[in-house]
Design an enzyme around this catalytic site. Sequence first.
Site, PDB file in Angstrom:
ATOM      1  N   LYS A 243       0.826  -1.216   0.000  1.00  0.00           N
ATOM      2  CA  LYS A 243       0.000   0.000   0.000  1.00  0.00           C
ATOM      3  C   LYS A 243       0.861   1.269   0.000  1.00  0.00           C
ATOM      4  O   LYS A 243       0.454   2.298  -0.523  1.00  0.00           O
ATOM      5  CB  LYS A 243      -0.914   0.025   1.225  1.00  0.00           C
TER       6      LYS A 243
HETATM    7  C1  LIG Z   1      -4.170  -4.663   0.173  1.00  0.00           C
HETATM    8  C2  LIG Z   1      -3.320  -5.865   0.134  1.00  0.00           C
HETATM    9  C3  LIG Z   1      -3.505  -6.888  -0.836  1.00  0.00           C
HETATM   10  C4  LIG Z   1      -4.625  -6.844  -1.855  1.00  0.00           C
HETATM   11  O1  LIG Z   1      -4.447  -5.849  -2.806  1.00  0.00           O
HETATM   12  P1  LIG Z   1      -5.668  -5.376  -3.749  1.00  0.00           P
HETATM   13  O2  LIG Z   1      -5.148  -4.217  -4.484  1.00  0.00           O
HETATM   14  O3  LIG Z   1      -6.779  -5.014  -2.795  1.00  0.00           O
HETATM   15  O4  LIG Z   1      -6.019  -6.519  -4.601  1.00  0.00           O
HETATM   16  C5  LIG Z   1      -2.624  -7.948  -0.833  1.00  0.00           C
HETATM   17  N1  LIG Z   1      -1.645  -8.055   0.079  1.00  0.00           N
HETATM   18  C6  LIG Z   1      -1.446  -7.111   1.032  1.00  0.00           C
HETATM   19  C7  LIG Z   1      -0.365  -7.304   2.025  1.00  0.00           C
HETATM   20  C8  LIG Z   1      -2.265  -5.988   1.089  1.00  0.00           C
HETATM   21  O5  LIG Z   1      -2.070  -5.057   2.050  1.00  0.00           O
END
Ligand SMILES: *Cc1c(COP(=O)(O)O)cnc(C)c1O
Length: 466
Positions: A112
């Site tokens: 993120k």
């Molecule tokens: C948010 C997140 C995901 C999923 O990502 P999306 O963009 O919602 O598909 C996968 N792994 C981690 C560690 C995340 O924080």
Amino acid sequence: MRYISTRGDAPRLDFGGVLLEGLAADGGLYVPDELPTISASDLADFAALEYHEVAARVLAPFVAPSLSVDDLAPLAQDAYAAFTHSDVVPVSALASGEHLVELFWGPTLSFKDVALQLLGRLFEHELARRGGFMTVVGATSGDTGSAAIEACRDRAGIELVMLHPAGRVTEIQRRQMTTVDSPNIHNVAIDGTFDDCQDLVKALFADRTYRERMKLGAVNSINWARVVAQTVYYVTTAVRLGAPERAVSFCVPTGNFGNVLAGDVARRMGVPIDRLVVATNHNDILARTHRTGEMSISEVRPSTSPAMDIQVSSNFERLLFELGGRRGHALAADMARFRSEDLLALAPEVLAGLRAGFDAGSATEDEVSATIAAVNEADERLIDPHTAVALTVARRDAPTGGWTTPMAVMSTAHPAKFGEAVLGATGCRPELPPALAALADREEHLTALPNDLATLREFVTARCTR
Ligand SMILES: *Cc1c(COP(=O)(O)O)cnc(C)c1O
């Protein structure tokens, strides 16, 4: 560049508008009216550039005319200077031949950060340009909250209120949020579940007058700026693994479909990406949709990869829009039906397009645990459960004879963030990086509130009115 809504009834906006607006007024998601291209000679140039320089080159057409490339470049440089690996998003090889795209070297150790570190700086820049302010209100079950807080702390023009369900996030996740000591960050522990938190945020946004007065904004993954910021590491990874001469495939652990959608955008722009593999945990709505052609909701079951414990993948609507020939009104009708019936049968051409560009599979908790153990055994390294979901699917669902291109698996979190699951699978507890280890001694800042809209509203008004 102009942006249009996937539901065909919202005003066209420029990048600055889309950045601050988030969701379109007709309930749809903003997408560019036309995608720029990345040529083979661009890709060849990128090989000699640093990550932030590629980011500025790739993102420049998307942010014009709101921002010039001269505005954008220093923001990208500053955002990625916050990463602790000099490559920003390094790529490493496993003994069995797959490549791990390490997306977890940002301040909160999850992927993120890659988008949100840039987003916070873009918000600040756009607000200064307009002479405005915004109140970001969000709900988190873990990763998004800390990444948003780190992205927005101390930024001019922004107040951030982040709700989490009291006692229902891990201690590390809570401390990552609450130990941030910044006057514009307001942590709220709600006496309720994550769904209660989300419902409170939705209710706050539903009041148009209040929304306008407080300039409420969102940082959730439906924001186009987040998606497009994520296309950059598909480009840098492809270049590292042989583009433009050689194509690359990616396997992506998926929740809201934001990460893998960014891969599809990169592919549409001309980056030689062969397969995009959608990997889910046992909350497998996407894998089922791919298999059956019907999108149907079921109960969310908790897993060791909680960032993927979702009922509906909000960004999937952007792909449906593309595959359905960009017909906004038809998609609006489909989404309304899906909302009322919890079921949507994909049109034959949409399903065909989905299967032509994507594979999909889901991993069980046992498989995830076995994959973490296998990597520890073969490579003497620890991977987090989200990464293990993707690696499981990339290995298990490989065609006979193996993938015909290099397979890059998105590694979305540092193993120490999900230390209990890693410990359970391997008997080893991942070491906390120094930045996280220091959290244990810091003072926490949070306000406990009941699950009550009026109380929350009073809190937001008192803390965030300018
Ligand atoms: C948010 C997140 C995901 C999923 O990502 P999306 O963009 O919602 O598909 C996968 N792994 C981690 C560690 C995340 O924080």
